[in-house]
Design a protein around this motif. Structure first.
Motif, short mmCIF file in Angstrom:
data_model
loop_
_atom_site.label_atom_id
_atom_site.label_comp_id
_atom_site.label_asym_id
_atom_site.label_seq_id
_atom_site.Cartn_x
_atom_site.Cartn_y
_atom_site.Cartn_z
N LYS B 231 1.08 -1.20 -0.02
CA LYS B 231 -0.06 -0.05 0.04
C LYS B 231 1.06 1.35 0.00
O LYS B 231 0.46 2.46 -0.68
N ARG B 289 -1.65 7.61 7.49
CA ARG B 289 -3.03 7.14 7.17
C ARG B 289 -3.01 5.49 6.86
O ARG B 289 -3.86 4.69 7.28
N ALA C 226 -6.62 -8.75 -8.87
CA ALA C 226 -6.13 -7.76 -7.76
C ALA C 226 -4.58 -7.63 -7.56
O ALA C 226 -4.02 -6.52 -7.38
N VAL C 229 -3.12 -5.52 -10.13
CA VAL C 229 -3.48 -4.08 -10.11
C VAL C 229 -2.46 -3.40 -8.98
O VAL C 229 -1.82 -2.44 -9.22
N LEU C 230 -2.41 -4.08 -7.87
CA LEU C 230 -1.04 -3.82 -6.86
C LEU C 230 0.27 -3.88 -7.34
O LEU C 230 1.00 -2.70 -7.24
N VAL C 250 -5.02 1.80 -13.80
CA VAL C 250 -6.01 0.71 -14.47
C VAL C 250 -7.48 1.49 -14.36
O VAL C 250 -7.90 1.53 -13.18
N MET C 253 -11.59 -2.64 -14.54
CA MET C 253 -11.01 -3.87 -14.20
C MET C 253 -12.62 -4.50 -13.91
O MET C 253 -13.59 -4.36 -13.08
N HIS C 254 -12.83 -5.45 -14.77
CA HIS C 254 -14.21 -6.33 -14.74
C HIS C 254 -13.90 -7.93 -14.52
O HIS C 254 -13.35 -8.33 -15.40
N ASP D 220 -8.57 6.22 -5.89
CA ASP D 220 -8.48 5.13 -7.09
C ASP D 220 -9.26 4.03 -6.41
O ASP D 220 -8.74 3.14 -5.82
N ALA D 222 -10.14 1.22 -8.08
CA ALA D 222 -9.58 0.00 -8.48
C ALA D 222 -8.45 -0.54 -7.66
O ALA D 222 -8.39 -1.60 -7.31
N VAL D 223 -7.46 0.47 -7.41
CA VAL D 223 -6.46 -0.03 -6.50
C VAL D 223 -7.03 -0.41 -4.77
O VAL D 223 -6.82 -1.35 -4.20
N ALA D 225 -10.03 -1.57 -4.50
CA ALA D 225 -10.67 -2.95 -4.60
C ALA D 225 -9.67 -3.99 -4.72
O ALA D 225 -9.71 -5.16 -4.11
N ALA D 226 -8.53 -4.01 -5.39
CA ALA D 226 -7.37 -4.80 -5.56
C ALA D 226 -6.86 -5.17 -3.94
O ALA D 226 -6.78 -6.33 -3.71
N SER D 227 -6.78 -4.09 -3.17
CA SER D 227 -6.18 -4.42 -2.04
C SER D 227 -7.14 -5.21 -1.13
O SER D 227 -6.92 -6.15 -0.39
N VAL D 229 -9.40 -7.52 -2.05
CA VAL D 229 -9.41 -8.60 -2.59
C VAL D 229 -8.29 -9.39 -2.03
O VAL D 229 -8.54 -10.60 -1.48
N VAL D 255 -15.12 -2.30 -11.87
CA VAL D 255 -14.58 -0.88 -11.63
C VAL D 255 -14.47 -0.14 -12.92
O VAL D 255 -14.00 -0.54 -13.82
N ILE D 262 -10.64 7.38 -14.39
CA ILE D 262 -10.47 6.84 -12.76
C ILE D 262 -11.95 6.74 -12.19
O ILE D 262 -12.43 7.96 -12.20
N ALA D 298 -6.91 4.13 2.37
CA ALA D 298 -6.89 4.51 0.92
C ALA D 298 -7.38 6.15 0.97
O ALA D 298 -7.03 6.76 0.22
#
Lengths: 427, 427, 427, 427
Positions: B231, B289, C226, C229-230, C250, C253-254, D220, D222-223, D225-227, D229, D255, D262, D298
């Motif tokens: 992160k 944060r 996921a 993306v990270l 990104v 994302m689907h 963001d 997408a980021v 959501a990735a984290s 998951v 997303v 974004i 985030a």
């Protein structure tokens, strides 16, 4: 053996408890890492010698075996492990460890008997003393075995390789036990698999070092290691059926020595568990696939190095021997204190002795915590959070009746196999 | 000062090079961590004394300042830093370091002059020697300052707090330099901001320890640390404009001591960089944060601890002094070897001296690598991969003409400020 | 051209503003996706025809060009783009879009002019009208070009490929502009690179589908996506120098269509930015390396598919033409409203026209938001959070003076190139 | 009931198979999503009517129940579910589905009977037909219930709420079955818990949208959501004991709609499984903790929204009824084809009917794949990879003997409860 025999053998136990408590406290204050248990081994050997055992030391580096040949009859091996862990004790006990040592990586680490091997050693020392003091009551050969390096792997196998059976003879049965966060006074066992198979892997992730301000000249092993750790979680969450127990733990992760220097490698120590040796192999392959893929994704200059530091198969109890012993325990401790053991995700190399000797072995668990507190915590769903587990820095068994129970189990188990004096064929 | 003066002062340099090379090799072989540079400091003090300086030691713990009062005129402070890094040298040099030391965490670590402070010290020792040997040529006061602990933070500030200016007098101008992976023989500088501001943070992530086979009883700090590291990448990738330089590096990450024990905490050392002090503050807030959010996501028993271990503002050159010095360098080295410096993401506490004294300061860069190789690598786009950067375990400057160039820069810079003998008002 | 000429040409603008506002509101209410701008194109073509232009439609699918041959002199191409975005408007404006459309994937999506192309089209329609109404004032050929599909890529290139210059003639210079979240009334430009190069990639990650309760039979593409993306974040945070601008986003994302079904693939749409075409290539290679590595780590049944959907080089202004035009803007708008543009990470295919024609082109930015609010937000550090950026669902330009400014810029730029009537050689 | 009765009732089955096969193929070609099964319901109702049932339609939206009152005796409810899934069929079958539909989110999706409900409906239609054609052989009331929306949740509960028992009467026992990737011809069941409890959650992660080139103005999703998951994986890998089955699957993640925009939110659909309702609650709490922590990390403008879309308790068989039925199956199919069922991580709302009626229910599994292939794959450890699971796009049951077996199970189960004609008290 009759109940009367057992009562006679155990009669001196009450009076011996202060002495056993002193031994336990001494061992607890002086934890030693795997294969460096020299002080511990010397003290245990000294006591065996005092009790009249023929004592063998230095087997498998720091292992000790006392042999008491007491006439015709079966040979019973009672085993205890003796090594401590690199954990900083936070029990607040008056006899808490403040010891430190140097681990196999050369790191200065705190030491603690966080897995209760000090209790195991005390139990066996006490049981050996009682059996030695009551030779008239039984016939056979007693092997009191203190094993080093259980936590590190290769402790049991190392003793076998070092000629254990050639030196002390081959047993007819092997017994062992472990203290667990259950109610003190309880004994738990089960036939078949009781504890998990486990691998310990040491993974070196290779990056390219450089200045912390210029990451673009490097391949950052901290980021690579982080990604690996998160992806390793998916082996259990995605690659293993919900009904198939498996554990993948990254116990240690070490990268770099300064904030502003990007290191050139990271080292992870990974431990896996399963109740099926084939599953363990699958976990290992998944780990290798993940670390290789992650290194490729990171553009690592070379693939990771994966070393198998230790590998234990499942701990499995001989079904007939286990059932028989459970009956004996029920007779001695009562059914309310002789419980079926759950599958334990912990691992042991105990089974190595029975496997190598080709004889039955039985392993059981002994509760070591305040019964009222444990049962209340279980009932109220606070067991996981309130009762410190093995390896926790707060693992603090209560001494009574724990000390007594674990001595009695060993004595009762041994007597269940020995012959009556003058009755050579035994059971 | 005239070119003739400079030539006369520099005349003995050629003959002194073998001696300077020996000093460099000796320092390189004996790296010492921040604030433990006792051997280094003693050797540099010895040389200053031999050269007739009034020598002050132990300023800011292990700092050394030589004072040469040589008549009326400006006081010029030349500064070199002297500490090494916990990096394992992999240069393959005949004089590579094999030293080890104990870092501030008590860890046994390898040591290396991976940032070239051995070269900095050698340069200043050589320049001090030449200027001391040519007192007839200039008038003023020379302060040759060897600063400890540049890598650890607080080296410069610590000397100031420890009474530096009260002890040795206040300078009129401060000069300093750094070796970089550019062509040997090149000098690079720029007015205004030249190096980044930087924070060094030590983050402790609190989990709950336990046995590696029972993660459900724990809050695993290795997984928490991994998630934090990934992160933290988003601060630069998502929270910082593409046109705004910023760096967030996790230089070290340490969790646990055994594969089968889940530790109760993880420690990250994080270094950030920006060319604007306000951006640095924003990075720090984003880090706080993220670690707090991640700890909450993990169910950590307490929030992370974030300590600011060191914080350097930007290194900024006084515009007028920088322009003037650039002209002097062009005159001495030629325009083809006097280049505009890029923004350097590295950081320095050099600016602390000028800031504390309220006087102009100028910092410049000196190339230290084979010019042909560097230029070819740049041309072919292989600079990042082929030329080891500062802090790399393969950082290996060429000795010639590097040794000579860095002595000349200091002498030329100092002479540009000193008065002619008998002409007290100086420039 | 003289200032007097400009004043005469612009004189009718004040009276025309209500009509232009009506056009803008109409276009805003009826956004159309790339290459489906049929309603928009028809309306713009209608207006050109009314104004006496020779009108070419359907160039590059839905492009429209009006040609006004007005005597000897240079040919000036003024370009506006006309497509909208799949964004759900949240401006709360009385004329906010509630339109929906079908995107190139067949998805039903909300539509919005979130990038201000409705303003671009209105500006050019207004400028074309004014120039057509003042033919006596200038001499040359005006090309008013409405380009489709700027957001999708291939809009400009598609028109060129479709015979643009063969149909309407080759320009001598190309001008274009973009509305930005700056103060209304301001015009910003710079010589050289002004906007980023960009790639749009469509990445399909292949997994293996199955029941949500049995992940062990699948390769879960949601987890793979996921992780990708990270890891993509690290391209900017670790592989790109802090001083080298780059963006990897990104945008979409689907994965999957139901909670309890693990899908067999995931689709990511990735957009990259850099101010150097070579850096863009490096980003693309890093993305490919990461997705391949991650797929391998996940045990994916086949490697990911990476398609380049669109690729724009940098938008670069001809230095001489840009400097000249800046002077013209300063003369018209005043120095206080003619600002140097920052590097904009947004991208454009505007440069395609000048490149294909082999002639100079200049692109500039026009502020479109309440000047007081924007400047206050900038001063107080709230610009990023308070002023909606292009592509935001809250992007809501103020109509005045924005409408006027963007018409004036086009008229002033065109007139700066046209000849005086009867003076064929022009500038 | 005697075996002779059963034989007579099943006698017409062989001749009816072509007709049943046609029904199956028709249903397979025309899959319909939850609560839109209008074509399916109409066809099944038509057949019930033809067979003389009293037919109730539209119960719980699209549910159908046929009632056959056939004298005194117990009321037996046979239940089949009828909805399909948003999966794109890849079986390559000649009768593969190419249908599409609109899901509850308004998305156009492919449709497939990937969970075999077409087989369930065909089985029940066939059994209803045979029992209706043999009224002389049994006495009681038969309820043939076709349930909609099993995949979506609320199918069974919706029928109950809609007055199911008030309309058709209350059963004395409820039977249901599911096709699984086991050997065709096999029937599997177990007393107690047989299938998992499950939650379906819809999680909206709120970010802040903007242009893809200016991530610093956005949060963001997408980021984020990735984290989320990746962190959700740790619920199973770290927070759940190895011996406690649990599943957390992110089945869908959506997303954004364009590469260079974004988005301002992401939507995840999450499905969880456990064999203990309390564990399910714990999973839900862990998910909420993680999404909130990640959103905080985030810097999300608002916390995530977590909606419980559906929640099923465990599917548990009445122990006595299950044991009794197992004996009946053994008698009919033979012990070699009547197997103990494993714990199935799939979920069902079947138990809702028995729970709401306060009567025993039994659910069993029927194998539907080539027995030789399945057994070979199991033996060789290729079952997981080679045999497509329910919900896979390649789920393709063999028609024979699958069609026959599932009709026989229903008939045999019903007859085991019905009275003999004229013998009102039944069993």
């Amino acid at each position: 053996m009759t109940t009367e025999t057992t009562e006679r053998v155990l009669a001196p136990l009450e009076a011996a408890l202060p002495e056993l408590e002193a031994l336990y406290v001494d061992l607890h204050r002086h934890p030693e890492l795997a294969f460096t248990e020299t002080r511990t081994a010397a003290e245990l050997a000294r006591r065996l010698t005092e009790d009249g055992f023929e004592v063998h030391t230095g087997i498998g580096r720091t292992g000790v075996v006392g042999v008491l040949r007491n006439g015709e009859g079966p040979t019973v091996l009672l085993r205890a492990d003796i090594d401590a862990l690199p954990v900083e004790e936070q029990t607040g006990l008056s006899y808490a460890s403040t010891a430190r040592g140097v681990d196999s990586e050369g790191r200065d680490v705190p030491l603690m008997h966080a897995c209760g091997h000090d209790m195991h050693a005390t139990w066996l020392s006490g049981a050996a003393h009682l059996l030695a003091a009551s030779r008239d009551e039984w016939s056979g050969t007693l092997l009191a075995l203190f094993q080093p390096g259980e936590e590190a792997g290769d402790g049991a196998a190392g003793m076998v390789r070092d000629g254990l059976f050639e030196r002390v003879g081959r047993p007819d049965v092997v017994f062992g036990q472990h203290i667990v966060p259950g109610p003190a006074g309880w004994v738990l066992t089960r036939p078949g698999v009781i504890m998990a198979a486990t691998d310990t892997l040491r993974i070196t992730l290779h990056g390219r070092g450089g200045h912390g301000s210029r990451p673009e000249t490097t391949v950052d092993p901290a980021v690579l290691a982080a990604s690996v750790v998160l992806k390793l979680q998916t082996i259990v969450s995605r690659e293993t059926a919900a009904t198939e127990p498996a554990v993948v733990t990254v116990g240690s992760m070490h990268v770099g020595t300064a904030a502003n220097v990007i290191a050139d490698h990271a080292v992870l120590e990974v431990n896996t568990r399963a109740f099926d040796d084939a599953v363990l192999v699958r976990l290992r392959k998944a780990i290798e696939r993940i670390v290789n893929g992650e290194a490729a994704a990171a553009g690592a200059p070379q693939p990771p190095t994966v070393e198998v530091v230790a590998s234990y198969p499942v701990t499995a109890n001989d079904a007939a021997a286990s059932d028989e012993l459970t009956e004996v325990f029920r007779g001695h401790f009562g059914a309310e204190a002789t419980m079926p053991a759950p599958l334990v995700t912990g691992s042991e190399d105990f089974s190595e002795f029975g496997r190598a000797a080709g004889v039955p072995s039985v392993f059981w668990l002994v509760g070591g915590f305040d019964a009222q507190q444990v049962i209340t915590a279980m009932t109220e769903g606070r067991f996981e959070t309130d009762v410190p587990s093995n390896h926790s820095s707060k693992f603090a068994p209560v001494l009574h009746p724990t000390l007594r129970t674990g001595v009695e189990t060993l004595v009762v188990a041994a007597l269940s196999r020995f012959a009556r004096p003058g009755v050579a064929e035994g059971r």
